[in-house]
Write an enzyme that holds these catalytic residues in place. Structure first.
Site, mmCIF file in Angstrom:
data_model
loop_
_atom_site.group_PDB
_atom_site.id
_atom_site.type_symbol
_atom_site.label_atom_id
_atom_site.label_comp_id
_atom_site.label_asym_id
_atom_site.label_seq_id
_atom_site.Cartn_x
_atom_site.Cartn_y
_atom_site.Cartn_z
ATOM 1 N N GLU A 1 28.645 -8.374 21.815
ATOM 2 C CA GLU A 1 27.742 -7.210 22.337
ATOM 3 C C GLU A 1 28.666 -5.796 22.353
ATOM 4 O OE1 GLU A 1 24.403 -6.295 23.133
ATOM 5 O OE2 GLU A 1 25.221 -4.467 23.531
ATOM 6 N N GLY B 1 0.826 -1.337 0.018
ATOM 7 C CA GLY B 1 -0.198 -0.021 0.132
ATOM 8 C C GLY B 1 0.797 1.278 0.141
ATOM 9 N N GLY C 1 25.614 -8.716 18.431
ATOM 10 C CA GLY C 1 24.205 -7.945 19.252
ATOM 11 C C GLY C 1 23.631 -9.088 20.469
ATOM 12 N N HIS D 1 -0.908 -24.428 45.826
ATOM 13 C CA HIS D 1 0.422 -25.063 46.090
ATOM 14 C C HIS D 1 0.472 -26.516 45.421
ATOM 15 C CE1 HIS D 1 3.919 -26.279 48.345
ATOM 16 N NE2 HIS D 1 3.047 -27.640 48.572
ATOM 17 N N VAL E 1 21.163 -6.511 15.832
ATOM 18 C CA VAL E 1 21.376 -5.310 16.304
ATOM 19 C C VAL E 1 20.427 -4.527 16.406
ATOM 20 C CG1 VAL E 1 23.820 -5.519 15.731
ATOM 21 C CG2 VAL E 1 22.282 -4.331 14.337
ATOM 22 N N ARG F 1 15.890 -3.317 15.390
ATOM 23 C CA ARG F 1 14.996 -3.459 14.194
ATOM 24 C C ARG F 1 14.815 -1.693 14.024
ATOM 25 N NH1 ARG F 1 12.936 -7.841 12.402
ATOM 26 N NH2 ARG F 1 10.851 -7.015 11.676
ATOM 27 N N VAL G 1 32.806 -5.131 16.449
ATOM 28 C CA VAL G 1 33.149 -5.841 15.283
ATOM 29 C C VAL G 1 33.386 -4.899 14.073
ATOM 30 C CG1 VAL G 1 32.220 -7.355 13.375
ATOM 31 C CG2 VAL G 1 31.453 -7.781 15.984
HETATM 32 P P1 FAD Z 1 4.984 -6.365 11.750
HETATM 33 O O1 FAD Z 1 4.494 -7.486 12.297
HETATM 34 O O2 FAD Z 1 6.224 -5.963 11.309
HETATM 35 O O3 FAD Z 1 3.964 -6.414 10.432
HETATM 36 C C1 FAD Z 1 3.948 -5.119 9.581
HETATM 37 C C2 FAD Z 1 3.330 -5.727 8.268
HETATM 38 O O4 FAD Z 1 3.124 -4.715 7.267
HETATM 39 C C3 FAD Z 1 4.137 -6.672 7.552
HETATM 40 O O5 FAD Z 1 3.331 -8.023 7.226
HETATM 41 C C4 FAD Z 1 4.593 -6.210 6.094
HETATM 42 O O6 FAD Z 1 4.515 -7.089 5.315
HETATM 43 C C5 FAD Z 1 3.554 -5.167 5.742
HETATM 44 N N1 FAD Z 1 3.773 -3.934 5.205
HETATM 45 C C6 FAD Z 1 4.923 -3.214 5.473
HETATM 46 N N2 FAD Z 1 4.897 -1.985 4.731
HETATM 47 C C7 FAD Z 1 3.710 -2.290 3.730
HETATM 48 C C8 FAD Z 1 2.911 -1.643 2.865
HETATM 49 N N3 FAD Z 1 3.739 -0.694 2.407
HETATM 50 N N4 FAD Z 1 2.051 -2.090 2.300
HETATM 51 C C9 FAD Z 1 1.295 -3.291 3.002
HETATM 52 N N5 FAD Z 1 1.818 -4.034 3.854
HETATM 53 C C10 FAD Z 1 2.842 -3.705 4.268
HETATM 54 N N6 FAD Z 1 7.670 -9.742 20.012
HETATM 55 C C11 FAD Z 1 6.823 -10.248 20.954
HETATM 56 O O7 FAD Z 1 6.197 -9.471 21.532
HETATM 57 N N7 FAD Z 1 7.336 -11.406 21.456
HETATM 58 C C12 FAD Z 1 8.132 -12.217 20.916
HETATM 59 O O8 FAD Z 1 8.465 -13.353 21.359
HETATM 60 C C13 FAD Z 1 8.760 -11.673 19.746
HETATM 61 N N8 FAD Z 1 9.874 -12.444 19.195
HETATM 62 C C14 FAD Z 1 10.268 -11.897 17.981
HETATM 63 C C15 FAD Z 1 11.188 -12.558 17.405
HETATM 64 C C16 FAD Z 1 12.049 -12.220 16.378
HETATM 65 C C17 FAD Z 1 12.951 -13.051 15.675
HETATM 66 C C18 FAD Z 1 11.632 -10.935 15.689
HETATM 67 C C19 FAD Z 1 12.275 -10.359 14.396
HETATM 68 C C20 FAD Z 1 10.634 -10.328 16.512
HETATM 69 C C21 FAD Z 1 10.072 -10.745 17.390
HETATM 70 N N9 FAD Z 1 9.069 -10.013 18.401
HETATM 71 C C22 FAD Z 1 8.541 -10.416 19.269
HETATM 72 C C23 FAD Z 1 8.830 -8.584 17.594
HETATM 73 C C24 FAD Z 1 7.358 -8.794 17.020
HETATM 74 O O9 FAD Z 1 7.459 -9.423 16.072
HETATM 75 C C25 FAD Z 1 7.021 -7.114 16.500
HETATM 76 O O10 FAD Z 1 6.999 -6.546 17.451
HETATM 77 C C26 FAD Z 1 5.609 -7.088 15.995
HETATM 78 O O11 FAD Z 1 5.474 -7.963 14.720
HETATM 79 C C27 FAD Z 1 5.192 -5.753 15.505
HETATM 80 O O12 FAD Z 1 3.962 -5.938 14.865
HETATM 81 P P2 FAD Z 1 3.451 -4.686 13.670
HETATM 82 O O13 FAD Z 1 2.193 -5.069 13.374
HETATM 83 O O14 FAD Z 1 3.732 -3.526 14.142
HETATM 84 O O15 FAD Z 1 4.466 -5.118 12.575
HETATM 85 P P1 NAD Z 2 17.743 -5.460 20.708
HETATM 86 O O1 NAD Z 2 17.724 -4.105 21.026
HETATM 87 O O2 NAD Z 2 17.069 -6.358 21.797
HETATM 88 O O3 NAD Z 2 19.225 -5.786 21.027
HETATM 89 C C1 NAD Z 2 20.521 -5.398 20.045
HETATM 90 C C2 NAD Z 2 21.683 -5.415 20.699
HETATM 91 O O4 NAD Z 2 22.465 -5.029 19.772
HETATM 92 C C3 NAD Z 2 21.748 -4.415 21.883
HETATM 93 O O5 NAD Z 2 22.178 -5.064 23.169
HETATM 94 C C4 NAD Z 2 22.908 -3.523 21.281
HETATM 95 O O6 NAD Z 2 23.711 -2.990 22.216
HETATM 96 C C5 NAD Z 2 23.614 -4.463 20.512
HETATM 97 N N1 NAD Z 2 24.334 -3.696 19.322
HETATM 98 C C6 NAD Z 2 23.767 -2.643 18.599
HETATM 99 N N2 NAD Z 2 25.021 -2.511 17.369
HETATM 100 C C7 NAD Z 2 25.907 -3.315 17.714
HETATM 101 C C8 NAD Z 2 27.162 -3.419 17.059
HETATM 102 N N3 NAD Z 2 27.440 -2.860 16.008
HETATM 103 N N4 NAD Z 2 28.012 -4.433 17.749
HETATM 104 C C9 NAD Z 2 27.670 -5.339 18.556
HETATM 105 N N5 NAD Z 2 26.369 -5.076 19.468
HETATM 106 C C10 NAD Z 2 25.546 -4.281 18.980
HETATM 107 O O7 NAD Z 2 17.277 -5.835 19.320
HETATM 108 P P2 NAD Z 2 17.141 -7.278 18.610
HETATM 109 O O8 NAD Z 2 17.614 -8.412 19.635
HETATM 110 O O9 NAD Z 2 17.873 -7.052 17.366
HETATM 111 O O10 NAD Z 2 15.509 -7.326 18.725
HETATM 112 C C11 NAD Z 2 14.849 -6.178 17.800
HETATM 113 C C12 NAD Z 2 13.670 -6.101 18.490
HETATM 114 O O11 NAD Z 2 12.935 -7.298 18.595
HETATM 115 C C13 NAD Z 2 13.805 -6.464 20.064
HETATM 116 O O12 NAD Z 2 14.084 -4.885 20.786
HETATM 117 C C14 NAD Z 2 12.185 -6.630 20.604
HETATM 118 O O13 NAD Z 2 11.588 -5.253 20.828
HETATM 119 C C15 NAD Z 2 11.917 -7.328 19.457
HETATM 120 N N6 NAD Z 2 11.983 -8.829 19.794
HETATM 121 C C16 NAD Z 2 11.198 -9.158 20.995
HETATM 122 C C17 NAD Z 2 11.498 -10.565 21.338
HETATM 123 C C18 NAD Z 2 10.700 -11.054 22.494
HETATM 124 O O14 NAD Z 2 9.598 -10.130 22.989
HETATM 125 N N7 NAD Z 2 10.914 -12.096 23.292
HETATM 126 C C19 NAD Z 2 12.108 -11.344 20.765
HETATM 127 C C20 NAD Z 2 12.805 -11.071 19.693
HETATM 128 C C21 NAD Z 2 12.735 -9.860 19.091
#
Ligand code: FAD
Ligand code: NAD
Length: 472
Positions: free
Chosen positions: A211, A121, A188, A451, A277, A279, A245
Site C-alpha cells: 500500500e 453505444g 493497493g 435479544h 489501485v 478504478r 512498487v
Molecule cells: P458498471 O457496473 O461498471 O456498468 C457499466 C456498464 O456499462 C457495463 O456493463 C459496461 O459494459 C457498459 N458500457 C460501458 N460503455 C458502454 C457503451 N459505450 N455502450 C454500452 N455499454 C457500455 N460495489 C458495492 O457497492 N459493493 C460491493 O461489494 C462491490 N464489490 C466490488 C468488487 C469488485 C471486484 C469490483 C471491481 C467492484 C465492486 N463494487 C462494489 C463496485 C461496483 O461494481 C460499481 O460501483 C458498480 O458496478 C457501478 O455501477 P455502474 O452501473 O455505474 O457501472
Molecule cells: P481503493 O481506492 O479502495 O484502493 C486503492 C488503494 O490503492 C488505495 O489505498 C491507494 O492508496 C492504493 N494505491 C494507489 N496507487 C498505488 C500504488 N501505485 N502502489 C500501491 N498502492 C497504491 O480502490 P480498489 O480497491 O481498486 O477498488 C476500486 C473501487 O471499487 C473502490 O473504491 C470501491 O468504490 C469499489 N469497490 C467496492 C467494494 C465494496 O463496496 N465492498 C469492493 C470492491 C470494490
C-alpha cells in the site's frame, strides 16, 4: 431508426435499474449494453454482477466456510478430516451465481418491456445513439427523447505493473484463478486488495499487500482502521504500508518485484500479482469528445445536482460521474433520474451512503468519521461497545471488533456509525435509516432490540454516548 422515450447506455446497477424504473413509469425504454461473458455470451449487470460485487462475495463466502472449517470447527465439536479445497468447483459455483443473476436481469427487462440493444453505444449527436458491434462496425441507430449514460468504470493501470491477465492480473483476473497461488502480491491495500487478498489467503496463499499510503485505510475511522490492521495482520495478511512498487516483471514461474520500503529497495518474488489501485471512469467508445460531452480533469462525466450533463436531455449516473464507486449509489442515482424525467422530485441522500468492506470481520460505516469531526471542530460524543461483551457474538464465536457511535454533543443527532465485526454489513442499515430520518443516538438507545442479537451492540454503543451502557 427506432425512437424511445429513454435510451440508457450501460446495464450495470446504475443503468439497468434506471431502465427498469423508467419502464415502470411508463416510458418506452431501451438499454444498450455490449458486455460479453468469458463464454462469449452477452450479459447484463455490468461490473457489479459479472466481475465485481457478486462474484467477489461468492468467493468470500466459499473461502470463509473453508477457513472456518479448518480453524474453528473443532471448538464447536465438529470433527473434520480430509478437508481440502476444490478451486474449480468453487469457481463453478461462483459462475453459476453470476449467470443466474445476470439472466435474472434479462428476465426483468422482458417483464418490464425494456428493449435490450446488444452492442456499444456511441453518442451520435441530437440524442441519437449509434450501436457498434465488437469490431466497431455500426449495426443500428436509435434515438431517445432522453439519454442516460451509465457506462461505469474500469480498473486503473499503473506503468510499473503491466497486467498480462496471467501472472499480473486486475480484480477480474483475481476472481478467476484456477488454483491457489503459493504466494500472492497485491498492489493497493484498498477495498479490492483486502477482499480478494483475504479470499486467497484463507485458501492458503501467503499474501503480501503493498500500500502506497503510510496509513492503513486512510478514509476509514482511525479506531476501526487500526484494529482492523491488527486483526488482518494476525490472520496472516502481510501489510506493507508506504510501499512504492518500482517494477513488477512477469516471468514463466512468477513475478519479480522491486519495492521501495522505508527508503530501501527490496526485491521479492510472488507467484501471482493483483493490481488493485482504484478504478477510472469508462467513457471509451462513447464518443464523448465528438459529441461535446464535458468531462472533468479526471475523466468523469460532469453533472449537476440533477445528474444533467452539459448536453440537453442527456443525464449520467453511477461510477462514471464520480463520488463513491458503489453499486447502491449507482442504482439510487438511476432511479432518481428516471423519476426526475417523469416529473417527480426524488433526492439521493449522498450524505449517508453506507460503505462496507467484506473482510471478516466486516467493516461498515456511514456518516462522519471521528477524525473528520475533529477536523471541522464539531463537538461530539462517542459510544463504543465491543463484540466481546455481546452474548450473541460470544455464542457465534465472533468476538473481534466493536461498534462506535458518534453523536452531536449539543443535540445528540447521529453523526456517524462505524462497525468492525461480524455481519457489520447488515448492522449498518439501522444506522443509515436513523441518520436519514435525522434521528439521534437516543432514538437508537430508546428502541427495543431483540435479544440476543448483534444489533444489541449498536444499541449499547448508542447508550454509551450518554454513559449508560448496561453490559460494559
Ligand atoms: P458498471 O457496473 O461498471 O456498468 C457499466 C456498464 O456499462 C457495463 O456493463 C459496461 O459494459 C457498459 N458500457 C460501458 N460503455 C458502454 C457503451 N459505450 N455502450 C454500452 N455499454 C457500455 N460495489 C458495492 O457497492 N459493493 C460491493 O461489494 C462491490 N464489490 C466490488 C468488487 C469488485 C471486484 C469490483 C471491481 C467492484 C465492486 N463494487 C462494489 C463496485 C461496483 O461494481 C460499481 O460501483 C458498480 O458496478 C457501478 O455501477 P455502474 O452501473 O455505474 O457501472
Ligand atoms: P481503493 O481506492 O479502495 O484502493 C486503492 C488503494 O490503492 C488505495 O489505498 C491507494 O492508496 C492504493 N494505491 C494507489 N496507487 C498505488 C500504488 N501505485 N502502489 C500501491 N498502492 C497504491 O480502490 P480498489 O480497491 O481498486 O477498488 C476500486 C473501487 O471499487 C473502490 O473504491 C470501491 O468504490 C469499489 N469497490 C467496492 C467494494 C465494496 O463496496 N465492498 C469492493 C470492491 C470494490
Amino acid at each position: 431508426m427506432e425512437h424511445y422515450d429513454i435510451v440508457v447506455i450501460g446495464a450495470g446497477p446504475g443503468g439497468y435499474v434506471a431502465a427498469i424504473r423508467a419502464a415502470q413509469l411508463g416510458f418506452r425504454t431501451a438499454c444498450v449494453e455490449g458486455w460479453a461473458s468469458p463464454a462469449g455470451e452477452a450479459a447484463l449487470g455490468g461490473t457489479c454482477l459479472n466481475v465485481g460485487c457478486i462474484p467477489s462475495k461468492a468467493l468470500l463466502d466459499s473461502s470463509h466456510h473453508f477457513e472456518h472449517m479448518a480453524k474453528h470447527a473443532k471448538e464447536h465439536g465438529i470433527q473434520v478430516t480430509g478437508l481440502g479445497m476444490d478451486v474449480p468447483a468453487m469457481q463453478k459455483r461462483k459462475d453459476k451465481i453470476v449467470q443466474t443473476l445476470t439472466q435474472g436481469i434479462a428476465g426483468l427487462f422482458k417483464k418490464n418491456q425494456v428493449t435490450w440493444v446488444k452492442g456499444t453505444g456511441r453518442l451520435a449527436g441530437g440524442n441519437e445513439v449509434a450501436v457498434m458491434d465488437a469490431a466497431g462496425k455500426e449495426t443500428s441507430r436509435l434515438s431517445g427523447t432522453h439519454l442516460i449514460i451509465a457506462t461505469g468504470s474500469v480498473p486503473m493501470r499503473i506503468p510499473c505493473a503491466e497486467v498480462d491477465g496471467k501472472r499480473i492480473v486486475d480484480s477480474t483476473g483475481a476472481l478467476a484463478f484456477d488454483a491457489v497461488p503459493k504466494t500472492l502480491g497485491v498492489i493497493g491495500g484498498g477495498v479490492i486488495g483486502l477482499e480478494l487478498g483475504s479470499v486467497w489467503r484463507r485458501l492458503g496463499a501467503k499474501v503480501t499487500v503493498f500500500e502506497a499510503m503510510p496509513e492503513f485505510l486512510s478514509a476509514v475511522d482511525r479506531d476501526v482502521a487500526k484494529e482492523a490492521q491488527k486483526l488482518f495482520t494476525r490472520q496472516g495478511l502481510d501489510i506493507r504500508l508506504g510501499a512504492k512498487v518500482l517494477s513488477a516483471k512477469a516471468g514463466k514461474d512468477g513475478v519479480a518485484l522491486e519495492v521501495e520500503l522505508a527508503g530501501k529497495t527490496e526485491t521479492l518474488a510472488v507467484e501471482r500479482l493483483i493490481v488493485a489501485v482504484g478504478r477510472a471512469p469508462r467513457t471509451e467508445g462513447l464518443g464523448a469528445a465528438e459529441a461535446g460531452l464535458e468531462l472533468d480533469n479526471r475523466g468523469f462525466i460532469k453533472v449537476d445536482a440533477s445528474f444533467r450533463t452539459n448536453l440537453p436531455g442527456v443525464f449520467a449516473v453511477g461510477d462514471v460521474i464520480g463520488g463513491p464507486m458503489l453499486a447502491h449509489k449507482a442504482s439510487e442515482e438511476g432511479v432518481a433520474v428516471a423519476e426526475m424525467i417523469a416529473g417527480q422530485k426524488p433526492e439521493v441522500d449522498h450524505g449517508h451512503i453506507p460503505w462496507v468492506i467484506y473482510t471478516w470481520p466486516e467493516i461498515a460505516w456511514a456518516g462522519a468519521t471521528e477524525q473528520a469531526l475533529k477536523a471541522t471542530g464539531r463537538a461530539y460524543k462517542v459510544g463504543k461497545f465491543p463484540f466481546l461483551a455481546s452474548g450473541r457474538a460470544r455464542a457465534m464465536g465472533e468476538t473481534d471488533g466493536f461498534v462506535k457511535v458518534l453523536s452531536d454533543a449539543a443535540d445528540d443527532s447521529l453523526l456517524g456509525v462505524h462497525c468492525l465485526g461480524p455481519n457489520a454489513s447488515e448492522l449498518i442499515a439501522e444506522a443509515v435509516i436513523t441518520m436519514a430520518f435525522g434521528g439521534s443516538a437516543e432514538d437508537i438507545a430508546r428502541t427495543v432490540h431483540a435479544h440476543p442479537t448483534l444489533a444489541e451492540s449498536l444499541h449499547e454503543a448508542a447508550l454509551g454516548t450518554d454513559g449508560r451502557m448496561i453490559h460494559l
